[in-house]
Design a protein around this motif. Structure first.
Motif, PDB file in Angstrom:
ATOM      1  N   VAL A   1      38.180  55.112  19.674  1.00  0.00           N
ATOM      2  CA  VAL A   1      37.821  56.502  19.711  1.00  0.00           C
ATOM      3  C   VAL A   1      38.663  57.403  18.677  1.00  0.00           C
ATOM      4  CG1 VAL A   1      38.172  58.521  21.322  1.00  0.00           C
ATOM      5  CG2 VAL A   1      37.258  56.584  22.234  1.00  0.00           C
ATOM      6  N   GLN A   2      39.834  56.846  18.322  1.00  0.00           N
ATOM      7  CA  GLN A   2      40.558  57.676  17.481  1.00  0.00           C
ATOM      8  C   GLN A   2      39.858  57.510  16.058  1.00  0.00           C
ATOM      9  OE1 GLN A   2      44.287  55.755  15.747  1.00  0.00           O
ATOM     10  NE2 GLN A   2      45.403  57.653  16.066  1.00  0.00           N
ATOM     11  N   GLU A   3      39.461  56.431  15.849  1.00  0.00           N
ATOM     12  CA  GLU A   3      38.750  56.220  14.613  1.00  0.00           C
ATOM     13  C   GLU A   3      37.147  56.797  14.531  1.00  0.00           C
ATOM     14  OE1 GLU A   3      38.897  52.016  14.469  1.00  0.00           O
ATOM     15  OE2 GLU A   3      41.169  51.932  13.685  1.00  0.00           O
ATOM     16  N   GLY A   4      36.774  57.372  15.610  1.00  0.00           N
ATOM     17  CA  GLY A   4      35.417  57.888  15.510  1.00  0.00           C
ATOM     18  C   GLY A   4      34.300  56.815  15.941  1.00  0.00           C
ATOM     19  N   ARG A   5      34.750  55.737  16.423  1.00  0.00           N
ATOM     20  CA  ARG A   5      33.669  54.653  16.791  1.00  0.00           C
ATOM     21  C   ARG A   5      33.379  54.676  18.344  1.00  0.00           C
ATOM     22  NH1 ARG A   5      36.663  49.809  14.438  1.00  0.00           N
ATOM     23  NH2 ARG A   5      34.840  48.642  14.796  1.00  0.00           N
ATOM     24  N   ASP A   6      32.437  54.004  18.734  1.00  0.00           N
ATOM     25  CA  ASP A   6      31.616  53.752  20.016  1.00  0.00           C
ATOM     26  C   ASP A   6      32.571  52.680  20.594  1.00  0.00           C
ATOM     27  OD1 ASP A   6      30.399  54.476  22.161  1.00  0.00           O
ATOM     28  OD2 ASP A   6      28.652  54.095  21.570  1.00  0.00           O
ATOM     29  N   LEU A   7      32.390  52.720  22.097  1.00  0.00           N
ATOM     30  CA  LEU A   7      33.116  51.666  22.720  1.00  0.00           C
ATOM     31  C   LEU A   7      32.007  50.379  22.892  1.00  0.00           C
ATOM     32  CD1 LEU A   7      34.353  53.451  25.852  1.00  0.00           C
ATOM     33  CD2 LEU A   7      35.485  52.981  23.937  1.00  0.00           C
ATOM     34  N   PRO A   8      32.656  49.243  22.892  1.00  0.00           N
ATOM     35  CA  PRO A   8      31.560  47.971  22.825  1.00  0.00           C
ATOM     36  C   PRO A   8      30.881  47.897  24.077  1.00  0.00           C
ATOM     37  CG  PRO A   8      33.959  47.349  23.207  1.00  0.00           C
ATOM     38  CD  PRO A   8      33.780  49.030  22.694  1.00  0.00           C
ATOM     39  N   TRP A   9      29.816  47.363  24.280  1.00  0.00           N
ATOM     40  CA  TRP A   9      28.997  47.035  25.214  1.00  0.00           C
ATOM     41  C   TRP A   9      29.691  46.492  26.444  1.00  0.00           C
ATOM     42  CZ3 TRP A   9      28.511  42.452  27.915  1.00  0.00           C
ATOM     43  CH2 TRP A   9      28.810  41.155  27.133  1.00  0.00           C
ATOM     44  N   TRP A  10      30.499  45.841  26.308  1.00  0.00           N
ATOM     45  CA  TRP A  10      31.129  45.208  27.503  1.00  0.00           C
ATOM     46  C   TRP A  10      32.496  46.005  28.146  1.00  0.00           C
ATOM     47  CZ3 TRP A  10      36.148  45.206  25.316  1.00  0.00           C
ATOM     48  CH2 TRP A  10      36.119  44.755  24.201  1.00  0.00           C
ATOM     49  N   HIS A  11      32.721  47.208  27.323  1.00  0.00           N
ATOM     50  CA  HIS A  11      33.782  48.033  28.153  1.00  0.00           C
ATOM     51  C   HIS A  11      33.245  48.595  29.383  1.00  0.00           C
ATOM     52  CE1 HIS A  11      36.381  51.454  28.697  1.00  0.00           C
ATOM     53  NE2 HIS A  11      37.240  51.182  27.741  1.00  0.00           N
ATOM     54  N   PRO A  12      34.152  48.826  30.478  1.00  0.00           N
ATOM     55  CA  PRO A  12      33.644  48.998  31.740  1.00  0.00           C
ATOM     56  C   PRO A  12      33.030  50.584  31.867  1.00  0.00           C
ATOM     57  CG  PRO A  12      35.797  47.989  31.853  1.00  0.00           C
ATOM     58  CD  PRO A  12      35.348  48.101  30.427  1.00  0.00           C
TER      59      PRO A  12
END
Length: 156
Positions: free
Chosen positions: A97-108
């Motif tokens: 999130v700090q890098e402006g990227r999305d969470l991976p598919w497996w994140h709850p």
């Protein structure tokens, strides 16, 4: 009308509520593994040895609210401290999130299940060693905690 973007896509870390902040932890347990730092070179080495409070099945702290009383050097992660920390795994949601990227598919928060972090191979389940049984940390140096998890199991 499209659905509103999830909070991690529309808020920076400093603007999150405590509940939002805490929910970013995916429960992988990688940050709770001991790390070694070379005094001369500052090089970081990850180990497979878990903090004494890490539950090796759930990959969650067994006494999160009181962890610093038991483990005084446990780091309380904050948006301000995050920039100076170089040992979080590359898949860590706080880092992403700090890098402006999305969470991976497996994140709850994305999958809707706390199990997908384990199914994906991102967690320490089945790979970490209890601190009390480990002996010398140097005997348990591994690379995987500092690498992006294998993305073989999709579980969709």
């Amino acid at each position: 009308m499209g659905a509103e973007l999830p909070f991690w896509k529309r808020k920076n870390l400093s603007a999150m509520t405590r509940a939002e902040w805490e929910s970013l932890c995916d429960g992988c347990g990688r940050c709770c593994l001991h790390k070694l730092r070379d005094e001369e070179t500052e090089a970081l080495a990850h180990t497979a040895v878990a903090c004494r409070l890490l539950d090796l099945q759930s990959c969650r702290c067994s006494d999160y609210a009181n962890r610093r009383a038991h483990v005084p050097d446990c780091v309380k992660l904050t948006p301000r401290r995050l920039a100076a920390i170089d040992w979080l795994p590359p898949s860590c949601a706080y880092r992403l999130v700090q890098e402006g990227r999305d969470l991976p598919w497996w994140h709850p928060l994305v999958s809707g299940s706390a199990e997908t972090v384990h199914q994906s191979g991102a967690s320490v389940r089945g790979r970490a060693i209890a601190e009390r049984r480990a002996g010398d940390l140097e005997d348990h140096v591994v690379d995987w905690p500092g690498e992006w998890p294998d993305d073989q199991v999709r579980g969709k």
